[in-house]
Write an enzyme that holds these catalytic residues in place. Structure first.
Site, PDB file in Angstrom:
ATOM      1  N   CYS A 229     -49.970 -43.866   9.667  1.00  0.00           N
ATOM      2  CA  CYS A 229     -50.722 -44.849   8.890  1.00  0.00           C
ATOM      3  C   CYS A 229     -50.648 -44.519   7.392  1.00  0.00           C
ATOM      4  O   CYS A 229     -49.601 -44.644   6.800  1.00  0.00           O
ATOM      5  CB  CYS A 229     -52.161 -44.918   9.410  1.00  0.00           C
ATOM      6  SG  CYS A 229     -53.009 -46.409   8.903  1.00  0.00           S
TER       7      CYS A 229
ATOM      8  N   GLU B 288     -53.104 -40.504  17.729  1.00  0.00           N
ATOM      9  CA  GLU B 288     -54.236 -39.584  17.963  1.00  0.00           C
ATOM     10  C   GLU B 288     -55.466 -40.315  18.502  1.00  0.00           C
ATOM     11  O   GLU B 288     -56.398 -39.700  18.990  1.00  0.00           O
ATOM     12  CB  GLU B 288     -54.577 -38.825  16.673  1.00  0.00           C
ATOM     13  CG  GLU B 288     -55.419 -39.574  15.645  1.00  0.00           C
ATOM     14  CD  GLU B 288     -54.627 -40.590  14.802  1.00  0.00           C
ATOM     15  OE1 GLU B 288     -53.444 -40.828  15.125  1.00  0.00           O
ATOM     16  OE2 GLU B 288     -55.204 -41.149  13.849  1.00  0.00           O
TER      17      GLU B 288
ATOM     18  N   HIS C 203     -51.781 -45.431  15.564  1.00  0.00           N
ATOM     19  CA  HIS C 203     -52.456 -44.122  15.563  1.00  0.00           C
ATOM     20  C   HIS C 203     -52.370 -43.460  16.936  1.00  0.00           C
ATOM     21  O   HIS C 203     -53.261 -43.673  17.763  1.00  0.00           O
ATOM     22  CB  HIS C 203     -53.935 -44.303  15.216  1.00  0.00           C
ATOM     23  CG  HIS C 203     -54.202 -44.609  13.791  1.00  0.00           C
ATOM     24  ND1 HIS C 203     -54.500 -43.641  12.875  1.00  0.00           N
ATOM     25  CD2 HIS C 203     -54.225 -45.775  13.118  1.00  0.00           C
ATOM     26  CE1 HIS C 203     -54.705 -44.190  11.681  1.00  0.00           C
ATOM     27  NE2 HIS C 203     -54.546 -45.496  11.796  1.00  0.00           N
TER      28      HIS C 203
END
Lengths: 227, 746
Positions: free
Chosen positions: A87, A198, A196
């Site tokens: 990002c 994560e 993302h």
């Protein structure tokens, strides 16, 4: 292997990356302050999402001149060292010239946060080696500037060199050219991606597809990974 | 001291009455300086002093074994487990959001976040209950878009997820939008920080952004009605900088972790004035400030301006003598200004020096504690009896139930607000386990099995028709929503939005609503831990419907057992808990289809609610049910539709409602205490046992299916396709973000 997560002023996914790598993946992980330059200890360095310097001037435009970025230029010359920008981290990698192209505002001019499907375009990279080519991953996006753009010549070259790693599947949320969601450099040791990973490493959060990316990195590095 | 003549006009401009001014003369024993007049003006403003609401707010229950901190601090605190605490609060930023929607809303978020991390908690979830005028009017659209982008900008940048909220549209909010902001943080139970200037001689340290001339008299602005010149108040609105606040947040938490903070208070409304006098008053000390040491953004600022500036992203910290260097070093590491600007004294005075002169000297207790209190007259408004006298039986039955249903599903108050929360980063921090769009948002607590459920609710229309019942309903619905997610409702924060309290009718609405909240909180055992009162939500004499927004917080023992409102698959049993009565008073149906805001709002049975909530929590914990959703706006049929319309995977339903009630009342009545469950066939016996144990009526009413939506009543059948329902439910989304239509449905 040893991961590092860079903290720029305004990073806000640093703790999420740390949690995913350390608590979910179970690998060694440390924070790296943006002024630090002693980074040869690390095998993979994550530039996390967030709003480094508040996105002032342009997303990533101020972070690119911080000391850590200078150190990273040397770091990535070693092909066994990996860098992943997520990002805002991707935006920084573009601004700093690690990756070609630039980011525009999302087509609808709004911030978008939602799960999207991305297809693995190239699985011959350290970041996707445990994925199938053409595999669809469900990963959230959360950004205002994710509308990736490259001129015709650049686009042609990144396609031909297998640098397009992820593309949006069926629905392109931000208007990026060629539905690009993530690209790597020619040497394939630097990855930038808007989604993302994560944020989707645990069943509790709705998807574990992000874990495939982190596991790929560990596997590439020679670590044992549960399939 | 400054040589400015205090005239009658000047006193009036500061929003002080003659009696209040006389009181100032008595307290000081002399004429105030201009700076002192400014200080009294903001501290005695409605916004800071709660002078009209104080005597009513005392009625709230505020204690329970799990409440660590009730009202009176920056935020309330409840226990999560033996080590952790949830710190939460809701506030309003209504007035600035009308004048400048983007910055007004953004600084609202910034303010509530500071309230939370001032207490030593890391903010983990925000919620934003919003009220706008109908969305077909360009001004209202401008306000809505500005507010939403402002919230998104601030929250996304600082990295605190906005996990939900609610949006309600009605004409009375056209020039009086309500922007309420809720935040919850997590702190270690043994490390909660308070706003105390303790320890005589300790240094007072200013940290954060430099002080500028922005937002002077914001608190005073929020303590008056808007007239024709509202536009000109733009300079009173502060300008936010979420990047600085992020750095401030990290630096403050680091300083607290290292034991460098004795007391801390954020500078919100009334800036330096409020933070310094409150900290001293609470610690029974005094404070002395030297304004020449305050980091300033502009040259030539007067003492008056520095004391009253509402520049954002600032905090006041008291540290132990000798630790100031270490503290300042932390802030400098994060690139934040920090400067010693004064010290704690023992004389109970707020003493302000500027350019070598004392410009203000006021006993702090008269600023923060012994402030004017009013018991304002109340009078039941004449409209109440008239509207409540309305007989719903007089309305015509709709000819086409399906058309009525689809109109309801697509109306702004009921339709999906995904286009709003899609703009909020609701996943950052990777704790959000129930995403926006369900009854309550749920976040997990890392390193722990626990979960926290949050819901913000209020039906302003009910509160208009009957403030007491409406307020009770708001508490009950918020608790029910939290329970539907599997959490035990534990405590509330409230944001009480009303019109001009000097009008006896408004004061009556307020007093009634407070009683309603107090009663509901007492029965449901969810104490009030803090909140905010926003009066004067009036423009050109027209006020808002009473809107006591409730922010309910619940705890889930094992977050893996949390539920959403969505039917997860086909072939499940659908159960209705509760008995429909067909109450359409104050309903969306009556308003949208028949153009009437009238009748008595649906009644809430509080002791029944409590049993219902307990039962829901038990069913969820035992994993006996797969989804739970309560009936609210639009009635049973809309509630069923919302269970079906999961964004990723819609599911059909076949339901038979065998109740002898007029069709439109049965389908669209907003009866309270009704919950729709889905469960596997083999769980039916166990579920029944639990519900019977709690004395709750229930009935199996249907099954989930792959396609289609069929609702039968004794006299009629309503059939609709999932596609047309989808289209209707997403109408606002497609209108305000046409690109959302392009996303394929799986």
């Amino acid at each position: 292997m040893k991961f590092g997560v860079v903290i720029f002023p305004g990073s806000n996914c640093d703790m999420d990356c740390y949690w995913a790598v350390r608590e979910v993946l179970g690998e060694e992980c440390e924070y790296i302050w943006y002024k630090d330059t002693d980074i040869w200890d690390f095998d993979c360095i994550i530039l996390p999402g967030g709003f480094s310097y508040g996105d002032y001037l342009r997303a990533g435009a101020i972070a690119k001149v911080s000391p850590i970025i200078g150190a990273l230029r040397e770091f990535v010359k070693d092909e066994s060292k990996l860098v992943i920008g997520i990002c805002n981290g991707f935006q920084i990698l573009l601004e700093a010239g690690f990756l070609p192209g630039a980011m525009l505002r999302n087509r609808n001019l709004k911030f978008i946060c939602e799960y999207v499907d991305v297809v693995v375009e190239n699985n011959e990279t350290p970041f996707t080696c445990l994925c199938e080519r053409g595999e669809v991953l469900r990963i959230p996006i959360a950004h205002m500037e994710g509308n990736y753009f490259a001129d015709e010549k650049t686009l042609k070259s990144i396609i031909e060199n297998g640098q397009v790693v992820f593309r949006y599947h069926k629905f392109n949320p931000n208007g990026s050219i060629y539905d690009i969601a993530g690209i790597c450099n020619r040497k394939k040791n630097v990855l930038g991606m808007m989604p993302h990973p994560e944020r989707c490493c645990e069943e509790l959060l709705g998807s574990t597809d992000g874990l495939k990316i982190f596991r790929s990195i560990v596997a590439y590095h020679g670590g044992k990974v549960e399939a | 001291m400054q040589e400015v003549k205090i005239t009658k006009e000047l006193i009036e401009e500061h929003g002080l009455t003659e009696e209040e001014y006389n009181l100032i003369l008595k307290i000081l024993g002399r004429e105030p300086t201009l700076t002192e007049l400014g200080i009294f003006s903001v501290m005695w403003s409605e916004h800071c002093s709660y002078k009209s609401s104080k005597i009513h707010l005392k009625k709230f229950p505020t204690e329970a074994p799990w409440v660590i901190q009730g009202p009176g601090e920056n935020a309330g605190v409840i226990e999560i487990d033996e080590n952790l605490a949830a710190v939460f609060k809701m506030e309003s930023h209504n007035h600035p959001s009308y004048i400048e929607p983007f910055q007004g809303a953004a600084t609202g978020v910034g303010g509530i976040l500071r309230d939370i991390f001032t207490m030593g908690a890391r903010p983990v979830a925000s919620m934003d209950p919003l009220r706008f005028g109908p969305p077909d009017n360009p001004l209202n659209q401008y306000i809505m878009n500005g507010v939403v982008s402002g919230i998104a900008w601030y929250g996304n940048c600082i990295g605190v997820p906005t996990v939900g909220g609610e949006t309600f549209f009605a004409e009375c909010f056209s020039h009086n939008p309500l922007v309420n902001v809720f935040n919850l943080g997590i702190a270690r139970k043994d490390r909660i920080f308070k706003a105390r200037a303790s320890g005589v001689g300790n240094p007072v340290i200013y940290v954060g952004s430099k002080t500028g001339r922005d937002g002077i008299h914001g608190a005073t602005m929020a303590s008056d009605e808007f007239k024709e010149d509202a536009e000109q108040k733009k300079p009173n609105v502060q300008v936010g900088d979420p990047f600085t606040e992020k750095l401030l947040l990290e630096a403050c938490l680091e300083a607290m972790e290292k034991g460098l903070v004795v007391g801390i208070q954020d500078m919100g409304a009334a800036g330096l004035t409020c933070s310094s006098s409150e900290m001293a008053a609470k610690a029974k000390t005094g404070i002395e400030l030297d304004l020449d040491l305050v980091p300033q953004r502009e040259e030539g600022m007067t003492a008056y301006e520095i004391m009253l500036s509402e520049s954002q992203e600032r905090m006041l910290i008291v540290t132990e003598k000798g630790k100031e260097e270490e503290l300042i070093k932390i802030f400098n590491k994060w690139g934040i200004d920090a400067a010693v600007i004064g010290r704690v004294t023992d004389d109970g005075m707020l003493r302000v020096k500027h350019r070598g002169k004392v410009v203000a000297e006021i006993p702090v207790k008269y600023l923060a504690e012994e402030t004017p209190v009013y018991n304002r007259p109340t009078k039941k408004p004449s409209y109440i009896d008239e509207l409540q006298g309305f007989d719903p039986q007089t309305i015509e039955k709709p000819r086409d139930l399906k058309e009525t249903f689809l109109r309801l599903l697509s109306c702004p108050n009921i339709a999906s607000k995904r286009f709003i929360w899609r703009q909020y980063d609701h996943m950052v921090q990777t704790n959000t386990v129930v995403l926006p769009g369900s009854d309550a948002a749920v976040i997990r607590v890392k390193g722990n099995r626990k979960g926290i459920a949050i819901s913000c609710d209020c039906n302003s229309r009910y509160c208009y028709l009957d403030p007491k019942e409406g307020a009770k309903q708001a508490v009950a619905e918020a608790a029910r929503n939290v329970a539907c997610s599997g959490a035990t409702p534990r405590a509330i924060t409230d944001c009480l939005n009303f019109g001009n309290p000097e009008k006896p009718e408004v004061m009556w609405q307020f007093a009634e609503a407070v009683e309603g909240i107090a009663e509901a909180c007492r029965v449901l055992e969810t104490p009030v831990t803090g909140g905010n009162v926003s009066f004067y939500n009036e423009t050109l004499g027209k006020g808002v419907w009473p809107t006591p927004t409730i922010g309910m917080v619940g705890i889930i023992d094992d977050v893996r057992n949390r539920l959403t409102q969505f039917f997860p698959c086909e072939g499940l049993l659908i159960m209705l808990v509760g008995t429909p009565k067909g109450e359409v008073g104050g309903s969306e149906y009556l308003h949208l289809i028949h153009g009437k805001v009238a009748g008595t709002p649906p009644k809430v049975e509080l002791s029944y609610e409590k049993s219902l909530h307990r039962a829901l929590v038990e069913l969820a914990q035992k994993q006996l049910i797969l989804s739970a959703h309560d009936v609210s706006l639009g009635g049973i049929v809309v509630a069923l539709a919302k269970c079906c319309l999961d964004y990723e995977k819609p599911i059909g339903a076949e339901v038979e409602l065998d109740y002898e009630i007029r069709d439109d009342f049965l389908l669209f009545g907003e009866d309270q205490g009704l919950v729709i469950l889905s469960l596997r066939e083999e769980s039916e016996g166990e579920v029944s046992k639990v519900l019977e144990r709690y004395g709750l009526p229930y009935r199996l009413v249907g099954r989930t299916t792959k396609e289609g939506f069929t609702i039968k009543t004794p006299k009629a059948t309503l059939e609709a396709g999932l596609d047309e329902m989808w289209e209707a439910y997403n109408s606002l989304n497609f209108r305000f973000d046409p690109q959302m239509r392009r996303r394929p449905r799986s």
